[in-house]
Design a protein around this motif. Structure first.
Motif, short mmCIF file in Angstrom:
data_model
loop_
_atom_site.label_atom_id
_atom_site.label_comp_id
_atom_site.label_asym_id
_atom_site.label_seq_id
_atom_site.Cartn_x
_atom_site.Cartn_y
_atom_site.Cartn_z
N LYS A 24 51.67 40.87 -10.20
CA LYS A 24 51.70 41.54 -8.89
C LYS A 24 51.50 40.54 -7.76
O LYS A 24 52.01 40.74 -6.65
CB LYS A 24 50.62 42.62 -8.82
N ALA A 25 50.77 39.47 -8.02
CA ALA A 25 50.54 38.47 -7.00
C ALA A 25 51.83 37.75 -6.65
O ALA A 25 52.02 37.32 -5.50
CB ALA A 25 49.50 37.46 -7.46
N HIS A 26 52.72 37.60 -7.61
CA HIS A 26 54.00 36.94 -7.36
C HIS A 26 55.08 37.91 -6.86
O HIS A 26 55.92 37.53 -6.06
CB HIS A 26 54.49 36.24 -8.64
N GLU A 41 50.90 30.55 -14.37
CA GLU A 41 49.81 31.44 -13.95
C GLU A 41 49.27 32.21 -15.15
O GLU A 41 48.06 32.38 -15.30
CB GLU A 41 50.33 32.41 -12.87
N LYS A 93 47.84 41.70 -12.94
CA LYS A 93 47.42 41.24 -11.61
C LYS A 93 48.15 39.98 -11.21
O LYS A 93 48.54 39.81 -10.04
CB LYS A 93 45.92 41.02 -11.60
N ARG A 94 48.34 39.05 -12.16
CA ARG A 94 49.01 37.80 -11.84
C ARG A 94 50.49 38.03 -11.53
O ARG A 94 51.06 37.37 -10.66
CB ARG A 94 48.85 36.81 -13.00
N ASN A 123 55.11 40.91 -4.88
CA ASN A 123 54.33 41.82 -4.02
C ASN A 123 55.12 42.34 -2.82
O ASN A 123 54.55 42.90 -1.88
CB ASN A 123 53.07 41.12 -3.52
#
Length: 533
Positions: free
Chosen positions: A432-434, A474, A429-430, A436
């Motif tokens: 994918k947050a960067h 992160e 998830k972390r 995207n």
């Protein structure tokens, strides 16, 4: 008085009328010609009578015999054709009948001397009775005219009978028989009666009509059977069209819907609506430009009668996947349709949302890691190869980061594999947050190894380094593996940039992996760019 329109009445009347008119004309002409002839004949008779009496009158004049002369005059006067007579001789001899009108023209006969040829002894004058002669002529001619008229009427009567017998009555019977025929009722189309052996024109006409009616009867019977069959088929097709589970519509040359069935309306309208939101078909399925190009190519391509396409569209609050079959309709008959009917396109649609979702889920499961939902190594390797090829063809750069988690094995050993799975999910998830963007790639390469990639026009190494350090920071944030328990991990990152560091994916992966292990060997939690030695 209105004359009947029936032929058997009008023909005899016409014959009789013509006969009477001809008789009147011929009688009138005959009367005037005959009247003069009768007069001339009677005058000739008077003259012949006078000539007959001329010799006796000559003797009376020569002898100056008044008594003989008187007998001659009396004899002539006794004839009905003679109005009077006068005998003039030598000397003072002059004998005439009573009431003689000498002003009118008479027939003068010179009396020749009995012994001397050139000497005249007197004259015999006879006066015809013009009135009597004319009356006699008129009476005689009137009888003749009457006889001609009677004869003409009798001839006209018998001619009418013959014409009626041989012409108008057969035509009347033929007409009456023909009047009982109703083309809409095949039972009434029976053969017309013809006398056995009759070979005249009416018989031939009747036979021709019978032949024509026979063919007409067959044609009407076949046409009726065909119409009934067509109506039956039309009813069946209408039933199929209206009750079909598939949506069906027809598009004209402007892609406007000309007709559609209830299933089509149900698919492409919001619940409760009784009509389509638009009759422009591409508008209903959202992807207007793509559909218009597709329909144009279908009409233009003679070798591609039909095309299938799965289209995602949004109807109200629902997202549907529709399987569409586009078929170009062509005219089956030899004659051309008027207008642009040949440009019609039939569209048949099925709701394949469930199938599409299952296929999407199947493809997703085949291409993604079941735990982190990132791309798995097989599909990730393929997408990396495609991304590299795209960058090489479009003068772009591909930044590839190989990421390996630090201190992940102790988490598994201490808290178990379930806790390790939570760590991997949180890390995914972390990442994918960067990463995207639509062209970004996030891949679980295997175990606790990840690869991320981004396409860039220009490479700013400091910016990439900053982003990599942010990813590490992160990842190093606490991860809760239970309500009261949290753990900490780190990450080591090796970075390569194509095409600067290589143009082959395997080569780039090896270099990124080498850099990542160099970071681990030098203390972990760092970032290293590939540099040529």
């Amino acid at each position: 008085m209105k004359i009947s329109q029936n032929l058997y009445v009008r023909v005899p009347l016409a014959i009789a009328l013509v006969a009477v008119l001809v008789a009147l004309l011929s009688s009138t002409l005959s009367y005037y010609i005959g009247l003069q002839e009768k007069k001339d004949t009677n005058y000739l008779l008077v003259k012949q009578l006078a000539q007959t009496m001329a010799k006796t009158a000559t003797i009376s004049a020569y002898l100056n015999d008044g008594e003989l002369g008187q007998e001659i005059i009396s004899g002539l006067f006794s004839n009905d054709l003679v109005q009077g007579a006068r005998l003039d001789g030598e000397g003072e001899m002059s004998i005439s009948s009573d009431g003689l009108n000498e002003q009118q023209d008479g027939i003068v006969i010179p009396l020749i001397h009995p012994f001397i040829d050139d000497a005249v002894v007197g004259t015999l004058t006879v006066y015809p009775d013009d009135k009597y002669i004319e009356q006699q002529a008129q009476t005689s001619l009137k009888k003749e005219v009457a006889l001609i008229l009677i004869q003409s009427i009798i001839i006209a009567f018998f001619v009418s009978l013959v014409v009626h017998r041989w012409l108008t009555r057969p035509i009347q019977k033929l007409t009456d028989s023909f009047a009982t025929i109703n083309p809409s009722v095949p039972k009434t189309m029976r053969m017309l009666l013809v006398k056995q052996g009759e070979k005249n024109e009416i018989g031939k006409l009747t036979q021709g009509i019978n032949s024509l009616m026979h063919e007409l009867h067959l044609t009407i019977s076949n046409e009726r059977a065909l119409r009934e069959k067509t109506q039956e088929l039309e009813s069946k097709f209408r039933l199929i069209f209206e009750q079909a589970s598939a949506g069906i519509c027809l598009l004209n040359e402007k892609n406007i819907i000309t007709t559609f069935n209830p299933a089509f309306l149900q698919y492409l309208s919001v619940a409760g609506q009784t009509d389509l939101a638009s009759l422009h078909f591409p508008t209903l399925l959202n992807d207007v430009d793509k559909l218009e190009k597709l329909l144009l190519s279908i009409r233009a391509d003679k070798n591609r009668p039909q095309v299938t396409l799965d289209i995602e569209c949004r109807i109200g609050n629902k997202t549907l996947w529709l399987h569409c079959l586009f078929a170009k309709l062509t005219e089956q008959r030899s004659n051309e349709r008027s207008g642009d009917q040949g440009n019609l396109v039939e569209v048949i649609i099925h709701d394949v949302t469930e199938r599409a979702e299952r296929e999407f889920q199947t493809r997703f499961e085949a291409d993604h890691d079941p735990l982190t939902h990132l791309l798995n190594r097989r599909s990730g390797d393929k997408k990396l190869d495609n991304a590299l090829l795209y960058c090489l063809e479009n003068q772009q750069n591909l930044v590839l980061m190989m990421i390996d988690l630090d201190k992940f094995k102790p988490v598994n050993d201490t808290y178990g594999h379930e806790a390790g799975d939570k760590v991997l999910i949180a890390t995914a998830k972390r990442l994918k947050a960067h990463f995207n963007l639509a062209t970004d790639l996030c891949i679980r390469w295997g175990g606790d190894e990840f690869i991320v990639a981004r396409q860039l026009m220009n490479v700013d190494q400091e910016l990439i380094l900053e982003q990599a350090n942010n990813i590490i920071a992160e990842i190093e944030q606490s991860i809760y593996i239970s309500k009261d328990t949290q753990c900490h991990i780190g990450a080591s990152i090796g970075i390569v940039v194509a095409p600067k560091d290589g143009k082959v994916l395997d080569e780039l992966l090896v270099k990124a992996d080498d850099m990542m292990y160099q970071v681990k060997a030098s203390g972990r939690g760092q970032v290293a760019f590939y540099q040529k030695l």
